[in-house]
Design a protein around this motif. Structure first.
Motif, PDB file in Angstrom:
ATOM      1  N   GLN A  35      34.090   8.055 -36.681  1.00 59.49           N
ATOM      2  CA  GLN A  35      33.570   8.702 -37.778  1.00 59.49           C
ATOM      3  C   GLN A  35      33.643   8.100 -39.213  1.00 59.49           C
ATOM      4  O   GLN A  35      33.299   7.282 -39.684  1.00 59.49           O
ATOM      5  N   LEU A  38      33.294   3.931 -38.612  1.00 56.72           N
ATOM      6  CA  LEU A  38      32.022   3.565 -38.327  1.00 56.72           C
ATOM      7  C   LEU A  38      31.567   3.198 -39.943  1.00 56.72           C
ATOM      8  O   LEU A  38      31.161   2.826 -40.595  1.00 56.72           O
ATOM      9  N   GLY A 164      19.919  -2.562 -27.801  1.00 58.66           N
ATOM     10  CA  GLY A 164      20.831  -1.779 -27.256  1.00 58.66           C
ATOM     11  C   GLY A 164      22.253  -2.904 -27.196  1.00 58.66           C
ATOM     12  O   GLY A 164      22.952  -2.431 -28.048  1.00 58.66           O
ATOM     13  N   ILE A 167      23.351  -3.799 -30.386  1.00 58.83           N
ATOM     14  CA  ILE A 167      24.445  -2.230 -31.224  1.00 58.83           C
ATOM     15  C   ILE A 167      26.174  -2.430 -30.643  1.00 58.83           C
ATOM     16  O   ILE A 167      26.565  -2.716 -31.873  1.00 58.83           O
ATOM     17  N   SER A 168      25.513  -2.619 -29.667  1.00 59.29           N
ATOM     18  CA  SER A 168      26.765  -2.632 -28.878  1.00 59.29           C
ATOM     19  C   SER A 168      27.927  -3.837 -29.371  1.00 59.29           C
ATOM     20  O   SER A 168      29.115  -3.959 -29.192  1.00 59.29           O
ATOM     21  N   VAL A 171      29.196  -2.953 -32.587  1.00 60.63           N
ATOM     22  CA  VAL A 171      29.901  -1.887 -32.890  1.00 60.63           C
ATOM     23  C   VAL A 171      31.409  -2.897 -32.068  1.00 60.63           C
ATOM     24  O   VAL A 171      32.422  -2.237 -32.913  1.00 60.63           O
ATOM     25  N   ASN A 172      31.410  -3.750 -31.383  1.00 61.30           N
ATOM     26  CA  ASN A 172      33.034  -4.175 -29.798  1.00 61.30           C
ATOM     27  C   ASN A 172      33.002  -5.323 -31.743  1.00 61.30           C
ATOM     28  O   ASN A 172      34.712  -5.076 -31.637  1.00 61.30           O
ATOM     29  N   PHE A 247      18.054   2.602 -32.560  1.00 61.92           N
ATOM     30  CA  PHE A 247      19.229   2.252 -33.723  1.00 61.92           C
ATOM     31  C   PHE A 247      19.685   3.305 -34.033  1.00 61.92           C
ATOM     32  O   PHE A 247      20.950   3.806 -34.607  1.00 61.92           O
ATOM     33  N   LYS A 249      19.989   6.538 -33.648  1.00 63.21           N
ATOM     34  CA  LYS A 249      21.283   6.880 -32.759  1.00 63.21           C
ATOM     35  C   LYS A 249      22.922   6.645 -32.472  1.00 63.21           C
ATOM     36  O   LYS A 249      23.652   7.260 -32.553  1.00 63.21           O
ATOM     37  N   SER A 250      22.633   5.535 -33.221  1.00 64.25           N
ATOM     38  CA  SER A 250      24.002   4.862 -33.569  1.00 64.25           C
ATOM     39  C   SER A 250      24.089   4.401 -34.462  1.00 64.25           C
ATOM     40  O   SER A 250      24.913   4.323 -35.012  1.00 64.25           O
ATOM     41  N   PHE A 251      23.268   4.239 -35.437  1.00 63.15           N
ATOM     42  CA  PHE A 251      23.822   3.857 -37.109  1.00 63.15           C
ATOM     43  C   PHE A 251      23.244   4.846 -38.033  1.00 63.15           C
ATOM     44  O   PHE A 251      21.630   5.310 -37.773  1.00 63.15           O
TER      45      PHE A 251
END
Length: 348
Positions: A35, A38, A164, A167-168, A171-172, A247, A249-251
């Motif tokens: 966390q 990120l 999706g 976002i992936s 993050v990667n 979006f 849900k991830s950021f």
């Protein structure tokens, strides 16, 4: 501690509960570390408490008729700006206005398509294996400095078909930069009609050399297909609330500035965009000059395209616009609740 059960064995051993407890501690530590990583990548700060003599509004942008969400980028690190679209929501003009700022790196095509599902406009096909790969492929190897930001404004990134994947990939990629997102939204019924008109203007597929009445029928056909559960880009792209929920849900919302397309000619909107991306804020007159230059260039190019295709702008009938508006009404109501704003548009 426990013994082995052998009276002659006095070697101390740790109970299984100890290892269970240690596993839980390790799991929590890893979650907190992830966390923190990120949050660091997104350049987020904790909302100041009133007890500290500050309010969140001192740095968190208000949600109003101009925009929603977003926060001021602290400029501790370079920024990578990802424009999430959508088609016919003013992304071309926005990218050109941003491109006039001295500290944006906008190498090559405005739409990179590198973080989505394919069709890369960069030197290599996506997806990126790392931040370095992304910068090498799409920005000629240029690395943004602390006061700079790269610019990738690809309308398809914000659609349910690609959000999706985007976002992936972000993050990667990770890397020593801050990721900032901008999402432009326009009244969805008019957006759908404008998108259909663009296909006629560009003489694409079955939409070339058609009349307004024929395009009306095409739009109604697309609407019926969507109601039957099919994904149709003309209609689906205006269902903004669903990809927005994905979006979020991830950021966190602080990393995303949602812009009302109807207000992109307002210098106050641009002051938020600049701050959100960590760019120095130009004076009002300079911003106005940027807007006028980008708008005139866009208008001139559109006139050339209409002239070359021997067409006029598509004007959807009131009946078609009403049916489209009815389709979006419930989703728009949910959108305003999430954004925390009054409605940005009325029925066309």
């Amino acid at each position: 501690q426990v013994s082995s059960g052998n009276p002659s064995d006095t070697t101390p051993r740790l109970d299984i509960s100890f290892w269970v407890a240690m596993a839980r501690v390790l799991s929590v530590a890893l979650a907190l570390a992830a966390q923190a990583s990120l949050s660091e990548a997104l350049e987020l700060r904790s909302v100041p408490s009133k007890a500290q003599g500050e309010t969140a509004s001192s740095w968190l942008f208000p949600s109003d008729e101009l925009s929603a969400f977003g926060s001021e980028f602290s400029q501790k690190r370079p920024a990578v700006a990802v424009g999430l679209g959508y088609q016919k929501c003013g992304t071309t003009v926005m990218a050109r206005i941003l491109g006039q700022h001295a500290d944006t790196i906008n190498f090559g095509a405005k739409e990179k398509h590198y973080l989505g599902n394919g069709g890369s406009q960069c030197e290599r096909p996506g997806p990126p294996s790392s931040l370095e790969d992304y910068l090498d492929s799409c920005f000629g190897g240029q690395r943004p400095q602390k006061h700079q930001t790269t610019l990738d404004f690809t309308p398809t990134y914000g659609t349910m078909a690609e959000i999706g994947t985007v976002i992936s990939n972000v993050v990667n990629m990770s890397g020593d930069v801050g990721y900032r997102f901008v999402m432009a939204m326009r009244e969805p019924a008019s957006r759908a009609a404008s998108s259909m008109g663009m296909y006629r203007k560009l003489a694409l597929f079955e939409y070339a050399n058609t009349t307004d009445e024929q395009l009306d029928n095409f739009l109604l056909r697309e609407l019926q297909n969507r109601k039957s559960g099919k994904q149709t880009r003309f209609i689906s792209d205006g269902e903004y609330v669903e990809p927005l929920k994905v979006f979020l849900k991830s950021f966190p919302k602080e990393s995303l500035l949602v812009v009302n397309t109807a207000k992109i000619s307002d210098p106050q909107t641009w002051k938020r965009i600049y701050k959100h991306l960590g760019l120095s804020v130009a004076a009002d007159q300079q911003i106005t000059d940027y807007i006028e230059a980008a708008s005139l260039r866009y208008q001139g190019q559109q006139e050339e395209k209409y002239a070359s295709s021997h067409t006029l702008p598509y004007k959807a009938s009131p009946v078609v616009l009403k049916q489209l508006s009815d389709h979006y009404k419930q989703m728009d109501n949910e959108l305003w609740q999430i954004l925390g704003t009054q409605p940005w548009w009325n029925e066309p």
